[in-house]
Design an enzyme around this catalytic site. Sequence first.
Site, PDB file in Angstrom:
ATOM      1  N   CYS A  52       0.829  -1.210   0.000  1.00 13.38           N
ATOM      2  CA  CYS A  52       0.000   0.000   0.000  1.00 13.38           C
ATOM      3  C   CYS A  52       0.860   1.255   0.000  1.00 13.38           C
ATOM      4  CB  CYS A  52      -0.914  -0.013   1.223  1.00 13.38           C
ATOM      5  SG  CYS A  52      -1.799   1.528   1.497  1.00 13.38           S
ATOM      6  N   TYR A  83      -6.832   4.720 -10.026  1.00 12.17           N
ATOM      7  CA  TYR A  83      -6.730   3.796  -8.896  1.00 12.17           C
ATOM      8  C   TYR A  83      -7.674   2.608  -9.076  1.00 12.17           C
ATOM      9  CZ  TYR A  83      -6.928   2.059  -4.094  1.00 12.17           C
ATOM     10  OH  TYR A  83      -6.888   1.268  -2.971  1.00 12.17           O
ATOM     11  N   GLU A  95       1.621  -0.268  -7.168  1.00 14.59           N
ATOM     12  CA  GLU A  95       1.536   0.949  -6.372  1.00 14.59           C
ATOM     13  C   GLU A  95       2.955   1.297  -5.923  1.00 14.59           C
ATOM     14  OE1 GLU A  95      -1.218   1.184  -3.168  1.00 14.59           O
ATOM     15  OE2 GLU A  95      -2.899   0.380  -4.322  1.00 14.59           O
ATOM     16  N   ASP A 130      -3.656  -7.090   2.023  1.00 12.11           N
ATOM     17  CA  ASP A 130      -3.769  -6.452   0.715  1.00 12.11           C
ATOM     18  C   ASP A 130      -3.257  -7.428  -0.348  1.00 12.11           C
ATOM     19  OD1 ASP A 130      -4.722  -4.091   1.822  1.00 12.11           O
ATOM     20  OD2 ASP A 130      -2.713  -3.256   2.072  1.00 12.11           O
ATOM     21  N   TYR A 135       0.352  -4.872  -5.331  1.00 13.64           N
ATOM     22  CA  TYR A 135       1.025  -4.815  -4.038  1.00 13.64           C
ATOM     23  C   TYR A 135       2.354  -5.572  -4.045  1.00 13.64           C
ATOM     24  CZ  TYR A 135      -3.556  -3.185  -2.491  1.00 13.64           C
ATOM     25  OH  TYR A 135      -4.736  -2.475  -2.347  1.00 13.64           O
ATOM     26  N   CYS A 198      -3.287   1.033   6.543  1.00 11.00           N
ATOM     27  CA  CYS A 198      -2.305   0.626   5.533  1.00 11.00           C
ATOM     28  C   CYS A 198      -1.724  -0.704   5.972  1.00 11.00           C
ATOM     29  CB  CYS A 198      -1.209   1.668   5.388  1.00 11.00           C
ATOM     30  SG  CYS A 198      -0.187   1.377   3.931  1.00 11.00           S
ATOM     31  N   CYS A 207      18.100  -5.401   8.197  1.00 12.29           N
ATOM     32  CA  CYS A 207      18.881  -5.420   6.953  1.00 12.29           C
ATOM     33  C   CYS A 207      20.214  -4.726   7.186  1.00 12.29           C
ATOM     34  CB  CYS A 207      18.108  -4.712   5.846  1.00 12.29           C
ATOM     35  SG  CYS A 207      19.012  -4.635   4.284  1.00 12.29           S
TER      36      CYS A 207
END
Length: 216
Positions: A52, A83, A95, A130, A135, A198, A207
């Site tokens: 998202c 959209y 997106e 989502d 996505y 979201c 990371c």
Amino acid sequence: MFARPSRMPTSEEALPGRKDPIPTAEFHFISGLPLDAPVPPGMEEAIFGMGCFWGVERKFWRTEGVWLTMVGYAAGITPNPTYKETCTGLTGHNEVVRVIYDPEVVSYEALLKVFWEGHDPTQGNRQGNDVGTQYRSGIYTFTPAQAEAAKASRALYGEKLAAAGYGPITTEILPAPTFYFAEDYHQQYLAKNPDGYCGIGGTGVSCPIGLPEARA
């Protein structure tokens, strides 16, 4: 509300789109800068897809050294999609967030760290609840140096995720495609709607990109 195919459409299946861009915001809701501002001398740009785009954009506008952010659609087929069209899965677009940043303040490797830690890059065409190709995880590069850094980071983070019990990374790394602006209300959405939903979320695996041990 919309059908969400789990595969990319063919050119024959893709929606036709339109010749002209769809309307969007003129200015960034937080900084007031024009969204169509050219990249200033000395600054660079990057494009990321990690679920998202509302939450993704917030992660990057909060990153020191980022000058401007905007959300849109990229890496698909349909020109100037809306959209609703993107949500059908029949544009092929992701997106994405376009980021303009000062490399003297924040490195591309540091942006990659935000990218990898900000979502689960092993989920394929989804992030949490989502679901859909829009996505998917993606890094879209503007220079050979960005492409090299992105691929190196994918390999390194893949090892970290595997050690933590995650599956293979599904992130696509491609040359930067055409960026199409999303509608006005999507730009800086979570600044306008702080309680908005979201569905992005990280794995909790750190990371090491940009840290000394990653360069050894």
